[in-house]
Design an enzyme around this catalytic site. Structure first.
Site, PDB file in Angstrom:
ATOM      1  CG  ASP A  67      44.226 -43.448 -35.293  1.00 42.62           C
ATOM      2  OD1 ASP A  67      42.870 -43.329 -35.427  1.00 42.62           O
ATOM      3  OD2 ASP A  67      44.542 -43.794 -34.322  1.00 42.62           O
ATOM      4  CG  ASP A 136      49.713 -53.468 -29.367  1.00 37.30           C
ATOM      5  OD1 ASP A 136      48.879 -52.574 -29.112  1.00 37.30           O
ATOM      6  OD2 ASP A 136      50.107 -53.493 -30.740  1.00 37.30           O
ATOM      7  CG  HIS A 138      48.004 -49.517 -30.381  1.00 35.65           C
ATOM      8  ND1 HIS A 138      47.393 -50.911 -30.481  1.00 35.65           N
ATOM      9  CD2 HIS A 138      46.714 -48.768 -30.705  1.00 35.65           C
ATOM     10  CE1 HIS A 138      46.227 -50.941 -30.868  1.00 35.65           C
ATOM     11  NE2 HIS A 138      45.809 -49.841 -31.054  1.00 35.65           N
ATOM     12  CD  GLU A 143      50.321 -51.296 -33.901  1.00 31.67           C
ATOM     13  OE1 GLU A 143      50.184 -51.421 -32.714  1.00 31.67           O
ATOM     14  OE2 GLU A 143      49.502 -51.853 -34.734  1.00 31.67           O
TER      15      GLU A 143
END
Length: 260
Positions: A67, A136, A138, A143
């Site tokens: 990313d 979370d 990811h 996400e």
């Protein structure tokens, strides 16, 4: 999916580096998927140390970043191309032109994403993808709510991720709101995915990844569909797993010929 529970970062890094070393022994021109963040740092330290000892040659390796932030100027110290350069590429003998990342400063973002997918495909695909895990759930910057079939694209970060990453910037306001990330469908096409997670703050995400349903609310759960996924965690990260004893037993008694 193989779940390996180890005492700490040193043992996790050693096992992950063993997998990279075995891959490069079989395929010196291997393609590595490179993650940023704190989780893979001990792995990069171990790979660099083995390279210094003459055990690893990266001269024919290609690396693809997971990313990149959108809007950071080229050379920004927190751009992921710069982070990978500092943490890994400059410490081994991988040619600079062999390290590839999505272009977060491109004037045509959709075209840049398509070009990145093309580059991965033209390289022959990722042989071993390193992954961290967000609190979370990811992976990459996929996400919660991400399509399980997604490809490289632009994503908006949730505030928790921005807060988690603010420690790398001067303040939360400096953390970009947008990123380019390999999609979950892209990650699933890697031949071997190695995910690392440590610490009690990752325990719920680890549980949802391994023992929860495959669901967009925990993007990492898509690895349940991966044909060769290795999940390397410490005792704290494993603390919410119902089948932790089974995972320990399976690893302790795996056949001697079976690699990670």
């Amino acid at each position: 999916m193989e779940v390996v529970i180890l005492p700490g970062n040193r043992q996790i890094a050693s096992l992950a580096a063993d997998a990279v070393q075995a891959l490069l022994r079989r395929k010196p021109e291997a393609v590595l998927g490179l993650a940023t963040g704190s989780s893979p740092l001990p792995i990069y330290d171990e790979l660099a140390a083995r390279h210094e000892r003459g055990l690893l040659d990266f001269s024919r390796v290609h690396g693809f970043l997971l990313d990149e932030y959108v809007g950071l100027e080229p050379g920004h110290p927190e751009s992921y191309r710069e982070v990978i350069r500092r943490d890994f590429a400059d410490r081994v003998n991988i040619p600079p032109d062999n390290v590839h990342g999505p272009d977060g400063s491109a004037p045509d973002i959709p075209a840049a994403c398509r070009a990145y997918e093309d580059a991965i495909r033209e390289s022959g695909g990722v042989d071993l993808q390193l992954l961290g895990l967000g609190t979370d759930g990811h992976i990459g910057f996929n996400e919660p709510g991400s399509s399980l079939a997604s490809r490289t694209r632009i994503k908006t970060l949730i505030e928790q991720t921005r807060r988690d990453n603010a420690r790398f910037f001067g303040s939360l306001t400096e953390v970009p709101h947008h990123v380019l990330t390999q999609g979950l469908g892209t990650i699933l096409e890697s031949r071997h995915a190695v995910l690392v997670a440590t610490g009690a703050q990752k325990a719920q995400a680890v549980h949802d990844l391994i023992e929860g349903p495959v669901a967009a609310v925990c993007p990492a759960s898509v690895l349940q569909l991966h044909p060769h996924a290795s999940i390397l965690i410490d005792e704290a990260a494993a603390s919410s797993l119902k089948l932790a004893d089974y995972y320990r037993h399976s690893y302790d008694h795996k056949p001697a010929w079976q690699d990670l």
